[in-house]
Design an enzyme around this catalytic site. Structure first.
Site, short mmCIF file in Angstrom:
data_model
loop_
_atom_site.label_atom_id
_atom_site.label_comp_id
_atom_site.label_asym_id
_atom_site.label_seq_id
_atom_site.Cartn_x
_atom_site.Cartn_y
_atom_site.Cartn_z
N GLY A 96 0.82 -1.21 0.00
CA GLY A 96 0.00 0.00 0.00
C GLY A 96 0.85 1.26 0.00
O GLY A 96 2.08 1.21 0.06
N ASN A 97 0.19 2.39 -0.10
CA ASN A 97 0.88 3.69 -0.12
C ASN A 97 -0.12 4.80 0.15
O ASN A 97 -1.33 4.62 -0.01
CB ASN A 97 1.61 3.91 -1.46
CG ASN A 97 0.94 3.21 -2.61
OD1 ASN A 97 -0.11 3.66 -3.08
ND2 ASN A 97 1.48 2.07 -3.03
N SER A 150 9.07 4.04 -1.58
CA SER A 150 8.91 2.67 -2.08
C SER A 150 9.63 1.67 -1.18
O SER A 150 10.78 1.87 -0.81
CB SER A 150 9.48 2.61 -3.50
OG SER A 150 9.39 1.31 -4.00
N GLY A 151 8.94 0.58 -0.85
CA GLY A 151 9.58 -0.57 -0.23
C GLY A 151 10.18 -0.36 1.15
O GLY A 151 11.04 -1.12 1.56
N SER A 195 6.80 5.73 -4.01
CA SER A 195 6.04 4.50 -4.24
C SER A 195 5.91 4.16 -5.72
O SER A 195 5.77 5.05 -6.56
CB SER A 195 4.64 4.69 -3.65
OG SER A 195 3.77 3.75 -4.20
N GLU A 217 3.43 3.09 -7.07
CA GLU A 217 2.09 3.48 -7.53
C GLU A 217 1.94 5.00 -7.70
O GLU A 217 0.81 5.49 -7.85
CB GLU A 217 1.00 2.96 -6.57
CG GLU A 217 0.87 1.45 -6.51
CD GLU A 217 0.36 0.81 -7.80
OE1 GLU A 217 0.27 1.50 -8.84
OE2 GLU A 217 0.07 -0.40 -7.75
N HIS A 240 -3.96 3.94 -0.74
CA HIS A 240 -4.09 2.69 -1.49
C HIS A 240 -3.64 1.54 -0.59
O HIS A 240 -2.60 1.65 0.06
CB HIS A 240 -3.24 2.74 -2.76
CG HIS A 240 -3.01 1.38 -3.37
ND1 HIS A 240 -4.06 0.59 -3.79
CD2 HIS A 240 -1.89 0.67 -3.58
CE1 HIS A 240 -3.57 -0.55 -4.25
NE2 HIS A 240 -2.25 -0.53 -4.12
N HIS A 258 -4.31 -3.06 0.35
CA HIS A 258 -4.78 -4.38 -0.09
C HIS A 258 -5.58 -5.02 1.04
O HIS A 258 -5.40 -6.19 1.37
CB HIS A 258 -3.59 -5.28 -0.44
CG HIS A 258 -2.60 -4.64 -1.37
ND1 HIS A 258 -1.25 -4.83 -1.27
CD2 HIS A 258 -2.78 -3.79 -2.42
CE1 HIS A 258 -0.64 -4.14 -2.24
NE2 HIS A 258 -1.54 -3.50 -2.94
N TYR A 304 -25.06 1.35 5.55
CA TYR A 304 -25.19 2.78 5.21
C TYR A 304 -23.84 3.51 5.08
O TYR A 304 -23.73 4.52 4.38
CB TYR A 304 -26.10 3.49 6.21
CG TYR A 304 -25.44 3.95 7.49
CD1 TYR A 304 -25.12 3.04 8.49
CD2 TYR A 304 -25.13 5.29 7.68
CE1 TYR A 304 -24.52 3.46 9.66
CE2 TYR A 304 -24.53 5.72 8.85
CZ TYR A 304 -24.21 4.80 9.84
OH TYR A 304 -23.61 5.22 10.98
N HIS A 326 -6.43 -6.85 -7.04
CA HIS A 326 -5.34 -6.08 -6.44
C HIS A 326 -5.72 -5.48 -5.08
O HIS A 326 -5.23 -5.92 -4.06
CB HIS A 326 -4.90 -5.01 -7.47
CG HIS A 326 -3.76 -4.16 -7.03
ND1 HIS A 326 -3.02 -3.40 -7.91
CD2 HIS A 326 -3.23 -3.92 -5.81
CE1 HIS A 326 -2.08 -2.75 -7.24
NE2 HIS A 326 -2.19 -3.05 -5.96
N TYR A 370 -18.95 15.63 7.08
CA TYR A 370 -18.50 14.83 8.21
C TYR A 370 -17.09 15.23 8.68
O TYR A 370 -16.83 15.39 9.86
CB TYR A 370 -18.51 13.35 7.80
CG TYR A 370 -18.08 12.39 8.86
CD1 TYR A 370 -18.98 11.87 9.78
CD2 TYR A 370 -16.75 11.97 8.95
CE1 TYR A 370 -18.58 10.97 10.74
CE2 TYR A 370 -16.35 11.07 9.92
CZ TYR A 370 -17.27 10.57 10.80
OH TYR A 370 -16.86 9.69 11.74
ZN LIG Z 1 -1.12 -2.19 -4.47
#
Ligand SMILES: [Zn+2]
Length: 223
Positions: free
Chosen positions: A37-38, A53-54, A82, A84, A103, A105, A124, A166, A219
């Site tokens: 994720g990122n 990244s990583g 990242s 992504e 993002h 998983h 809801y 993904h 909200y």
């Molecule tokens: Zn991903």
């Protein structure tokens, strides 16, 4: 590498720290494992900070968070952004209202992503994302094609979509609200999964979703 003059350095420092903290929040809330994720946040009109990244989330400090432009080029920072990044910058280019992107998983939402099925409006809180959580058709991770299909699937109306086979992409006014939406998506995915496991979920009608969406729009300011 230089930081453009138009960037407020206090804002930059704060958002870099928020990216580092939100990565740890994703781990704590079970939205991700390891380095998956990122998270990113918009800085001004043309730039974003994004998780490196990583790198293990426990180890990311604010100073480690790269600054990129909307072409996904790094402007400042010691570490690679990242993989992504093209997906994040594609969404910022397309959606002026988006100030933060998460993002991940997360397991229940990714289950629907692997089925290629949207998360229906059986709870809801789905209205944080829209009238459902739609699915962006599969593209390889890290590609501009994935960014394009994800941004197209979000369109102007959704705050989250699934990425087929993904994971999840969630957006918000700022990094905190994108994180909140990612949490709601995983929660709604779990409830929908459980409801489907033992019966046929009741789905909320469109007019009620509209009412909820309007209600949730304020909200972030209220809480
Ligand atoms: Zn991903």
């Amino acid at each position: 590498m230089t930081i453009p003059d138009s960037i407020d350095t206090d804002e930059l420092t704060t958002k870099r720290q928020t990216i580092a903290d939100t990565g740890r929040d994703m781990l704590d809330q079970g939205l991700t494992k390891g380095t998956g994720g990122n998270v990113s946040g918009r800085v001004g009109d043309e730039y974003a900070v994004i998780s490196p990244s990583g790198m293990a989330y426990e180890e990311i400090g604010g100073a480690d968070v790269p600054l990129v432009d909307f072409e996904a080029e790094t402007l400042d920072g010691e570490f690679e952004p990242s993989a992504e990044t093209p997906m994040h910058t594609m969404v910022y280019r397309q959606r002026d209202d988006v100030g933060g992107i998460v993002h991940n998983h997360s397991p229940y939402a990714s289950t629907f992503a692997s089925l290629g099925e949207p998360i229906g409006p059986s709870h809801y809180l789905i209205a944080f994302a829209g009238d459902q959580v739609p699915v962006a058709p599969y593209e390889t991770y890290g590609t501009p094609e994935l960014g394009k299909i994800a941004a197209d699937t979000l369109g102007d109306e959704y705050n989250a979509c699934l990425l087929e086979n993904h994971g999840v992409l969630a957006v918000g006014d700022d990094i905190g609200s994108a994180f909140e939406t990612a949490l709601m998506v995983e929660y709604c995915a779990r409830i929908h999964y459980q409801a489907l496991s033992i019966g046929e979920p009741n789905l909320l009608p469109d007019d009620e979703i509209e009412r909820l969406t309007e209600s949730f729009a304020g909200y972030g300011q209220q809480h």
